[in-house]
Design a protein around this motif. Structure first.
Motif, PDB file in Angstrom:
ATOM      1  N   ALA A 111       4.705 -11.866  16.780  1.00 28.87           N
ATOM      2  CA  ALA A 111       4.303 -11.595  15.386  1.00 28.87           C
ATOM      3  C   ALA A 111       5.387 -11.065  14.476  1.00 28.87           C
ATOM      4  N   VAL A 112       4.983 -11.578  13.263  1.00 28.60           N
ATOM      5  CA  VAL A 112       6.138 -11.259  12.207  1.00 28.60           C
ATOM      6  C   VAL A 112       5.252 -10.612  10.946  1.00 28.60           C
ATOM      7  N   PHE A 113       5.900  -9.571  10.621  1.00 30.12           N
ATOM      8  CA  PHE A 113       5.264  -8.611   9.562  1.00 30.12           C
ATOM      9  C   PHE A 113       6.051  -8.527   8.434  1.00 30.12           C
ATOM     10  N   VAL A 114       5.746  -9.222   7.327  1.00 26.86           N
ATOM     11  CA  VAL A 114       6.574  -9.417   6.257  1.00 26.86           C
ATOM     12  C   VAL A 114       6.216  -8.341   5.174  1.00 26.86           C
ATOM     13  N   ARG A 115       7.256  -7.776   4.754  1.00 24.63           N
ATOM     14  CA  ARG A 115       6.733  -6.679   3.585  1.00 24.63           C
ATOM     15  C   ARG A 115       5.538  -5.734   3.938  1.00 24.63           C
ATOM     16  N   PRO A 116       5.180  -5.060   4.964  1.00 20.05           N
ATOM     17  CA  PRO A 116       4.178  -4.342   5.220  1.00 20.05           C
ATOM     18  C   PRO A 116       3.824  -3.469   4.091  1.00 20.05           C
ATOM     19  N   SER A 117       2.476  -3.177   3.754  1.00 18.98           N
ATOM     20  CA  SER A 117       2.128  -2.210   2.738  1.00 18.98           C
ATOM     21  C   SER A 117       1.105  -1.147   2.991  1.00 18.98           C
ATOM     22  N   PHE A 118       0.512  -1.543   4.354  1.00 15.34           N
ATOM     23  CA  PHE A 118      -0.450  -0.760   4.781  1.00 15.34           C
ATOM     24  C   PHE A 118       0.214   0.103   6.077  1.00 15.34           C
ATOM     25  N   SER A 119      -0.562   1.568   6.165  1.00 20.62           N
ATOM     26  CA  SER A 119      -0.232   2.397   7.187  1.00 20.62           C
ATOM     27  C   SER A 119      -1.250   3.058   7.816  1.00 20.62           C
ATOM     28  N   ASP A 120      -1.087   4.202   8.120  1.00 24.68           N
ATOM     29  CA  ASP A 120      -2.158   5.012   8.841  1.00 24.68           C
ATOM     30  C   ASP A 120      -2.924   5.954   8.173  1.00 24.68           C
ATOM     31  N   ARG A 121      -2.810   5.699   6.616  1.00 21.06           N
ATOM     32  CA  ARG A 121      -3.413   6.186   5.417  1.00 21.06           C
ATOM     33  C   ARG A 121      -4.267   5.525   4.593  1.00 21.06           C
ATOM     34  N   SER A 122      -5.475   5.906   4.415  1.00 18.73           N
ATOM     35  CA  SER A 122      -6.257   5.336   3.255  1.00 18.73           C
ATOM     36  C   SER A 122      -5.961   5.505   2.012  1.00 18.73           C
ATOM     37  N   LEU A 123      -5.667   4.421   1.599  1.00 18.16           N
ATOM     38  CA  LEU A 123      -5.331   4.296  -0.218  1.00 18.16           C
ATOM     39  C   LEU A 123      -3.780   4.951  -0.301  1.00 18.16           C
ATOM     40  N   PRO A 124      -2.948   4.796   0.376  1.00 18.54           N
ATOM     41  CA  PRO A 124      -1.667   5.576   0.221  1.00 18.54           C
ATOM     42  C   PRO A 124      -1.133   5.213  -0.953  1.00 18.54           C
ATOM     43  N   ASP A 125      -0.033   5.950  -1.501  1.00 22.11           N
ATOM     44  CA  ASP A 125       0.227   5.935  -3.043  1.00 22.11           C
ATOM     45  C   ASP A 125       0.888   4.679  -3.558  1.00 22.11           C
ATOM     46  N   ASN A 126       1.393   3.752  -2.560  1.00 19.77           N
ATOM     47  CA  ASN A 126       1.903   2.376  -2.937  1.00 19.77           C
ATOM     48  C   ASN A 126       0.592   1.459  -3.115  1.00 19.77           C
ATOM     49  N   LEU A 127      -0.527   1.782  -2.869  1.00 27.11           N
ATOM     50  CA  LEU A 127      -1.568   0.824  -3.118  1.00 27.11           C
ATOM     51  C   LEU A 127      -2.567   1.159  -3.974  1.00 27.11           C
ATOM     52  N   ARG A 128      -2.246   2.456  -4.645  1.00 25.08           N
ATOM     53  CA  ARG A 128      -3.364   3.170  -5.475  1.00 25.08           C
ATOM     54  C   ARG A 128      -3.449   2.317  -6.712  1.00 25.08           C
ATOM     55  N   VAL A 129      -2.356   1.310  -7.083  1.00 22.12           N
ATOM     56  CA  VAL A 129      -2.569   0.485  -8.309  1.00 22.12           C
ATOM     57  C   VAL A 129      -3.514  -0.366  -8.154  1.00 22.12           C
ATOM     58  N   PHE A 130      -4.076  -0.893  -6.669  1.00 21.45           N
ATOM     59  CA  PHE A 130      -4.939  -2.203  -6.915  1.00 21.45           C
ATOM     60  C   PHE A 130      -6.397  -1.707  -7.230  1.00 21.45           C
ATOM     61  N   PRO A 131      -7.051  -0.631  -6.735  1.00 22.68           N
ATOM     62  CA  PRO A 131      -8.132  -0.247  -7.412  1.00 22.68           C
ATOM     63  C   PRO A 131      -8.312  -0.101  -9.035  1.00 22.68           C
ATOM     64  N   VAL A 132      -7.242   0.379  -9.544  1.00 23.16           N
ATOM     65  CA  VAL A 132      -7.040   0.629 -10.912  1.00 23.16           C
ATOM     66  C   VAL A 132      -7.315  -0.768 -11.443  1.00 23.16           C
ATOM     67  N   ILE A 133      -6.456  -1.822 -10.876  1.00 24.45           N
ATOM     68  CA  ILE A 133      -6.827  -3.028 -11.521  1.00 24.45           C
ATOM     69  C   ILE A 133      -7.909  -3.691 -11.240  1.00 24.45           C
ATOM     70  N   GLY A 134      -8.521  -3.408 -10.044  1.00 23.52           N
ATOM     71  CA  GLY A 134     -10.066  -4.020  -9.685  1.00 23.52           C
ATOM     72  C   GLY A 134     -10.978  -3.426 -10.593  1.00 23.52           C
ATOM     73  N   GLN A 135     -10.929  -2.041 -10.938  1.00 18.53           N
ATOM     74  CA  GLN A 135     -11.911  -1.452 -11.951  1.00 18.53           C
ATOM     75  C   GLN A 135     -11.853  -2.187 -13.348  1.00 18.53           C
ATOM     76  N   ILE A 136     -10.533  -2.021 -13.768  1.00 17.91           N
ATOM     77  CA  ILE A 136     -10.363  -2.953 -15.134  1.00 17.91           C
ATOM     78  C   ILE A 136     -11.120  -4.288 -15.120  1.00 17.91           C
ATOM     79  N   LEU A 137     -10.783  -4.988 -13.986  1.00 24.29           N
ATOM     80  CA  LEU A 137     -11.253  -6.534 -14.060  1.00 24.29           C
ATOM     81  C   LEU A 137     -12.640  -6.442 -13.903  1.00 24.29           C
ATOM     82  N   ALA A 138     -13.228  -5.417 -13.294  1.00 23.22           N
ATOM     83  CA  ALA A 138     -14.888  -5.484 -13.271  1.00 23.22           C
ATOM     84  C   ALA A 138     -15.340  -5.166 -14.453  1.00 23.22           C
TER      85      ALA A 138
END
Length: 266
Positions: A111-138
């Motif tokens: 298994a090769v894991f390239v630039r992992p972005s998910f961890s053991d936390r829901s909605l960590p700081d590094n991923l908080r931008v995506f729901p913002v984009i999702g809501q604006i798109l909606a």
């Protein structure tokens, strides 16, 4: 032999095919069967569904089933009847590859894991931008990109990595982005693993792994790549930052994966 390639959030199967196929062919030859499925609400997987459909366990099971179907359609032996699989995932794809391996959904050998972005936390700081984009798109559709550029959360990313900011803006121009906005809201709420001890469960099963990360990447923090590598007991390849030159980063990514695949080839 079969290699499975998994794309990142908001991308599609072309992302890992374009980026990783040269490394796979260089390491194991052009006769390798490469399977690169589209994840739900991405690429040719047109169905969006409900929020619960984006739970990581469901997504991983869906991907595993698609991989089995693709192997069968190619006329290749089932994974259990042939050599175990190699799986390579980028960002979200890395999280799904991890779950597939940990949960035994496919027989994984490497298994090769390239630039992992998910961890053991829901909605960590590094991923908080995506729901913002999702809501604006909606709310506003692709035209909402101008509004997003004014948000502090975008300015934070672009100040650290101009190329990272440009990458986020591609979410607005992705095919059918507004209808598929739920993926950006729901998927970042997932945890890739329970805790560091769960990461440590791969090695005793004989699954060899590699982690690849790069500095100055706000969405894919290098510190998280270090954590994955430490928990997995895996080597870590550090790439140059994307802002220092994407062609160089791409070349070194392919070189690092090809070298490791050759080294770990049974």
């Amino acid at each position: 032999m079969t290699t499975v390639l998994l794309h990142g959030l908001g991308a599609d199967r072309r992302q890992p095919l374009d980026l990783l196929t040269p490394a796979v062919h260089a390491a194991v030859g052009t006769d390798e069967l490469i399977v690169a499925p589209d994840i739900r609400a991405h690429g040719g997987f047109l169905t969006v569904g409900e929020p619960a459909d984006f739970h990581i366990d469901r997504l991983a099971a869906e991907v595993a089933a698609t991989v089995r179907e693709a192997i069968d359609e190619a006329g290749a032996p089932s994974p259990e009847a042939s050599a175990p699989l190699t799986i390579i995932g980028i960002s979200l794809g890395a999280a799904l590859a991890l779950r597939i391996a940990l949960d035994g959904l496919l027989p994984i050998e490497r298994a090769v894991f390239v630039r992992p972005s998910f961890s053991d936390r829901s909605l960590p700081d590094n991923l908080r931008v995506f729901p913002v984009i999702g809501q604006i798109l909606a709310d506003a559709g692709p035209a909402g990109a101008d509004e997003f550029r004014e948000r502090a959360i975008f300015q934070h990313v672009v100040s650290a990595s101009p190329s990272g900011g440009r990458g986020l803006l591609t979410q607005f121009t992705a095919p059918d982005a507004a209808r598929r906005a739920m993926r950006l809201v729901e998927i970042p709420r997932n945890r890739a693993f329970r805790d560091d001890a769960e990461l440590g469960e791969l090695e005793p099963r004989g699954i060899r792994s590699l982690v690849i990360g790069a500095p100055r990447d706000p969405v894919h923090p290098y510190a998280l790549a270090e954590r994955w590598a430490a928990g997995l007991g895996a080597p870590l390849v550090e790439l140059p930052a994307r802002d220092d030159g994407l062609p160089v980063q791409t070349a070194l990514l392919r070189e690092g994966i090809a070298r490791w695949l050759q080294h770990t080839r049974a």
